[in-house]
Design an enzyme around this catalytic site. Structure first.
Site, PDB file in Angstrom:
ATOM      1  CB  SER A 256      58.116  27.251  29.335  1.00  0.00           C
ATOM      2  OG  SER A 256      56.949  26.756  30.012  1.00  0.00           O
TER       3      SER A 256
ATOM      4  CE  LYS B 224      58.390  34.052  33.357  1.00  0.00           C
ATOM      5  NZ  LYS B 224      57.509  35.203  32.855  1.00  0.00           N
TER       6      LYS B 224
END
Length: 409
Positions: free
Chosen positions: A307, A57
């Site tokens: 992720s 992110k």
């Protein structure tokens, strides 16, 4: 119909990569030999769980915030998040010298709350449901003038996340399939934009949790469609509706979107811990879950993106137990045995000889199914897997014990 939007070009992603030099790490690519055996082709894992803030992110957040004008920077930024996006925005804003405000649900795990504050954000807890948190963040942006930083549906965010795709192509130049966890779609959109521009023959596959899969229905309808309900341990990809921009990218560039079960997610997380020595959150393990659930279905070489790795320790403990159950590592059974001294010790001794570990024992004389002079022993065992469960059960039956109930799930 939704309006046709311009897809993020690869030169914009390359520009984002130059911007991110010195800000993010080029995360490692781990070779997964055990998964390679299952698929018959090389399998690699892109470890964004080892990125700064513990997820990808920061790439999109920094790219988006760095593009603000001086006047916008002066107003500060605001975001709503239960975890990874919050930390990415907080760190990016701190690095750029901008005030950040983050709204988080009231029940956010303490480690995520502490990390977000540690990166410099002013954190407000609001709402039990994320939609309530999001609404409060948007209202704050409207009355304060702070710039709202969307977690996925912005071209700068997509460009930043797309830098993962550029790294994948450098680290595994002949990659055949890239598996990407997908919630709102920012990461899979960015990776697809990068990969398809450079290697159009490479397949890009999004992975969603079965209980929170907004993309299959939306793609079928040809437009973003909100889920009526959502339930999954993978909160990082539990997004009720795709963004308009990310949907356009997924529709145009992503070859397929598959779903995975909760059992596959927990098994994937456990595999990452045991075999890769990597802490991965449920959403971050979605690509590995797809590799476990769909053996032989993907063209190789395969790259699965891990992720994120921000998982609450208490949740991690529950998921490990769930994963061991799903993998046949626990055996729960009930035996009827004679009510005589030493019988229970004999049963436990036999189980020890068979290599199973006793986790719990319950001894009961109260059951309508019991004959006079019998007792029921409920056992919970740790085993080496489904074959070991079957062996333990068979050996106990051969020893003359009556199995009143058997459960291996």
């Amino acid at each position: 119909m939704i309006p046709v939007m311009r897809l993020v070009p690869v030169d914009r992603i390359e520009e984002a990569r130059r911007l991110l030099e010195g800000v993010v790490r080029m995360t490692p690519m781990e070779h997964a030999r055990d998964l390679e055996t299952v698929h018959g082709t090389p399998v690699h894992l892109k470890c964004e769980n080892l990125q700064r803030t513990g997820s990808f992110k920061i790439r999109g957040a920094y790219t988006r915030i760095s593009g603000l004008t001086a006047e916008e920077r002066g107003r500060g930024v605001v975001a709503a998040s239960a975890g990874n996006h919050a930390q990415g925005v907080a760190l990016a804003a701190s690095l750029l010298g901008i005030k950040s405000t983050v709204f988080m649900p009231t029940r956010v795990p303490l480690p995520k709350l502490a990390a977000t504050r540690g990166y410099g954000a002013d954190v407000h807890l609001h709402g039990d449901l994320f939609d309530e948190t999001l609404a409060e963040a948007i209202a704050f942006a409207q009355h304060s003038g702070a710039v709202f930083i969307h977690p996925f549906d912005h071209e700068d965010v997509i460009a930043g996340q797309g830098t993962v795709g550029l790294e994948v192509l450098e680290q595994v130049p002949d990659v055949g399939t890239v598996l990407v966890p997908a919630g709102g779609g920012g990461l899979v959109a960015g990776i697809a934009a990068a990969v398809k521009a450079r290697r159009p023959d490479t397949r890009v596959v999004g992975v969603q949790a079965e209980g929170a899969a907004a993309y299959p229905g939306s793609l079928l309808a040809g437009k973003p469609v909100r889920l009526a309900e959502s339930s999954t341990m993978a909160d990082g990809i539990a997004v009720g509706e795709p963004g308009a921009l990310t949907f356009e990218h997924v529709q145009a560039l992503v070859d397929d979107v598959v779903t995975v079960t909760e059992e596959s997610l927990s098994r994937a997380l456990l595999l990452c811990l045991e075999r890769r020595k990597l802490v991965v959150e449920p959403a971050g393990a979605a690509a590995v879950a797809a590799l476990l659930q769909y053996p032989g279905e993907f063209t190789g070489p395969i790259v699965g993106v891990l992720s994120g790795g921000n998982v609450d320790p208490l949740l991690l403990l529950q998921i490990i137990q769930h994963g061991m159950t799903a993998g046949g590592r626990y055996l729960a059974l009930r035996l009827r045995v004679p009510d005589r001294p030493g019988v229970l010790a004999s049963v436990l001794s036999r189980i020890s000889e068979l290599g199973a570990n006793v986790l719990d024992v319950e001894h009961s004389r109260i059951s309508g199914a019991l004959a006079l002079g019998e007792v029921e022993v409920a056992l919970k065992l740790e085993t080496r897997g489904p074959e070991h469960c079957a062996e333990v059960t068979a050996q106990l039956e051969r020893a003359g014990y009556t199995l009143a109930l058997e459960q291996t799930s």
